[in-house]
Design an enzyme around this catalytic site. Structure first.
Site, PDB file in Angstrom:
ATOM      1  N   GLY A  19       6.037  -9.317  -9.463  1.00  0.00           N
ATOM      2  CA  GLY A  19       6.223 -10.525  -8.649  1.00  0.00           C
ATOM      3  C   GLY A  19       4.885 -11.055  -8.186  1.00  0.00           C
ATOM      4  N   ARG A  20       4.947 -11.804  -7.087  1.00  0.00           N
ATOM      5  CA  ARG A  20       3.742 -12.501  -6.608  1.00  0.00           C
ATOM      6  C   ARG A  20       2.556 -11.577  -6.359  1.00  0.00           C
ATOM      7  NH1 ARG A  20       7.719 -15.812  -3.827  1.00  0.00           N
ATOM      8  NH2 ARG A  20       8.041 -13.943  -2.608  1.00  0.00           N
ATOM      9  N   ILE A  21       2.797 -10.465  -5.617  1.00  0.00           N
ATOM     10  CA  ILE A  21       1.656  -9.612  -5.250  1.00  0.00           C
ATOM     11  C   ILE A  21       1.102  -8.910  -6.488  1.00  0.00           C
ATOM     12  CG2 ILE A  21       0.914  -7.642  -3.849  1.00  0.00           C
ATOM     13  CD1 ILE A  21       2.979  -8.572  -1.720  1.00  0.00           C
ATOM     14  N   ARG A  69       6.235  -0.073  -0.325  1.00  0.00           N
ATOM     15  CA  ARG A  69       6.881   0.601   0.791  1.00  0.00           C
ATOM     16  C   ARG A  69       6.788   2.104   0.564  1.00  0.00           C
ATOM     17  NH1 ARG A  69       6.159  -3.141   3.496  1.00  0.00           N
ATOM     18  NH2 ARG A  69       7.666  -4.494   4.542  1.00  0.00           N
ATOM     19  N   GLU A 127       6.120   6.027   8.654  1.00  0.00           N
ATOM     20  CA  GLU A 127       4.982   5.474   9.405  1.00  0.00           C
ATOM     21  C   GLU A 127       5.243   5.509  10.901  1.00  0.00           C
ATOM     22  OE1 GLU A 127       4.042   1.597   7.830  1.00  0.00           O
ATOM     23  OE2 GLU A 127       3.939   2.366   5.797  1.00  0.00           O
ATOM     24  N   HIS A 180      -1.351   0.901   6.649  1.00  0.00           N
ATOM     25  CA  HIS A 180      -0.547  -0.294   6.339  1.00  0.00           C
ATOM     26  C   HIS A 180      -1.335  -1.576   6.650  1.00  0.00           C
ATOM     27  CE1 HIS A 180       3.901  -1.682   5.896  1.00  0.00           C
ATOM     28  NE2 HIS A 180       3.084  -2.607   5.429  1.00  0.00           N
ATOM     29  N   GLY A 232      -2.220  -3.952   4.345  1.00  0.00           N
ATOM     30  CA  GLY A 232      -2.083  -4.973   3.296  1.00  0.00           C
ATOM     31  C   GLY A 232      -2.297  -6.402   3.762  1.00  0.00           C
TER      32      GLY A 232
END
Ligand code: DGY
Length: 324
Positions: A158-160, A243, A272, A290, A292
């Site tokens: 996908g996009r990422i 994730r 987390e 985390h 990102g």
């Protein structure tokens, strides 16, 4: 007409909070403490909209069933929305939105950063310098793995993943292969000269680096288990900015210990902020909290996107980023 009441479950960047205050009757979380389940219930009972995020308790059937619920929209601050039970939300008639696109590049930057850091042993090297244990350059010191020209396998495209491919292919001359049950348009695949594989396993067997870009939860929980880690090359690295639950952390620890794979770069974890203890002392992993989407520009944009979804909803329009 009075403004809709909107609860932000965590502190947002100041610009986004100011915008929220201008648009709505907003309840901020000034001290940025995680809301209890009772507080989340109260938010859903008293506010027209709630803007939750990844580190909240999951907004599940129980919370959604709070008596006298007023909340009609959960406008998630984040692209991943596994912190919301979307099936329960849909059943309760509560709209769910997320914040895609605005965090694509920054998350891809962190994936690429992890890839470089773990392949080139940057964390390990930095620790050596900080600990005053470096005794000088020599031809065989801290030899690592070259990145340029290697094969990058994307699980999900996908996009990422495409933004990672952009950097990896055009910046580092990497060959791109991928698996995605919903592949992008042929033009996108052609742009990266990418090879589409029929199964996750085909990507794992063939990649020098595997980067995860699938949603968490459901069938993807522990997608990277001992069997699939075992399919990777012993020289390969695993990168996770998706994730935490997508990787079986115990199986990963074992794979790293046994030399099943060479290393891992992780920005996300199953529990987390707790990180599996064994990972903390391993040199061949790079561990981030985390990060990102953690740039000021992106976190402001995420807040504004979340607010735009709330505004669209209360203006009687379809929110642009509706996911349920
Ligand atoms: C996202 O948007 O999904 C990021 O991981 C932060 O939640």
């Amino acid at each position: 007409m009075s403004k809709p009441k909107v609860v932000l479950t965590r502190k947002w960047p100041a610009i986004a909070e100011a915008k929220a205050q201008a648009m709505f009757d907003v309840v901020l979380n000034e001290n940025d403490q995680k809301l209890s389940v009772a507080a989340l219930k109260e938010a859903l009972r008293t506010a027209d909209a709630v803007c939750p995020t990844v580190s909240d308790f999951q907004i599940d059937k129980e919370i959604l069933s709070v008596a006298g619920r007023k909340c009609k929209i959960l406008s998630n601050f984040g692209v991943g929305y596994n912190n919301i039970d979307t099936v329960a939300a849909k059943a309760a008639g509560v709209v769910v939105t997320n914040t895609p696109e605005v965090l694509t590049d920054c998350t891809a930057d962190v994936a690429m950063g992890l890839l470089l850091a773990v392949a080139r042993r940057l964390g390990e090297g930095e620790r050596l310098v900080r600990n005053k244990q470096w005794d000088g350059w020599c031809p065989t010191h801290m030899l690592a793995t070259k990145v340029t020209g290697k094969k990058l396998g994307c699980i999900g495209f996908g996009r990422i993943a495409q933004a990672v491919a952009q950097k990896a292919h055009f910046g580092f001359g990497m060959e791109i292969i991928f698996y995605d049950p919903y592949p992008p348009a042929t033009a996108v695949i052609k742009k990266f000269s990418a090879t589409q594989k029929d199964a996750v396993e085909d990507v794992l067997k063939d990649s020098d680096f595997v980067t995860l870009h699938c949603p968490g939860g459901g069938a993807n929980t522990h997608l990277m288990n001992a069997d699939r880690l075992g399919m990777m090359k012993t020289s390969a690295f695993l990168i996770n900015t998706a994730r935490g639950d997508v990787v079986d952390e115990q199986a990963l620890v074992q794979a790293l210990r046994d030399g099943v794979i060479r290393g891992a770069g992780l920005d996300v974890f199953a529990q987390e902020p707790t990180v599996t203890e064994a990972l903390l002392s391993m040199e061949n992993v790079v561990l981030l909290p985390h990060l990102g989407s953690a740039t000021t520009e992106t976190r402001v944009a995420m807040g504004l996107r979340s607010l735009a979804n709330v505004e669209a909803f209360f203006s009687g329009n379809e929110p642009g980023d509706r996911v349920a």
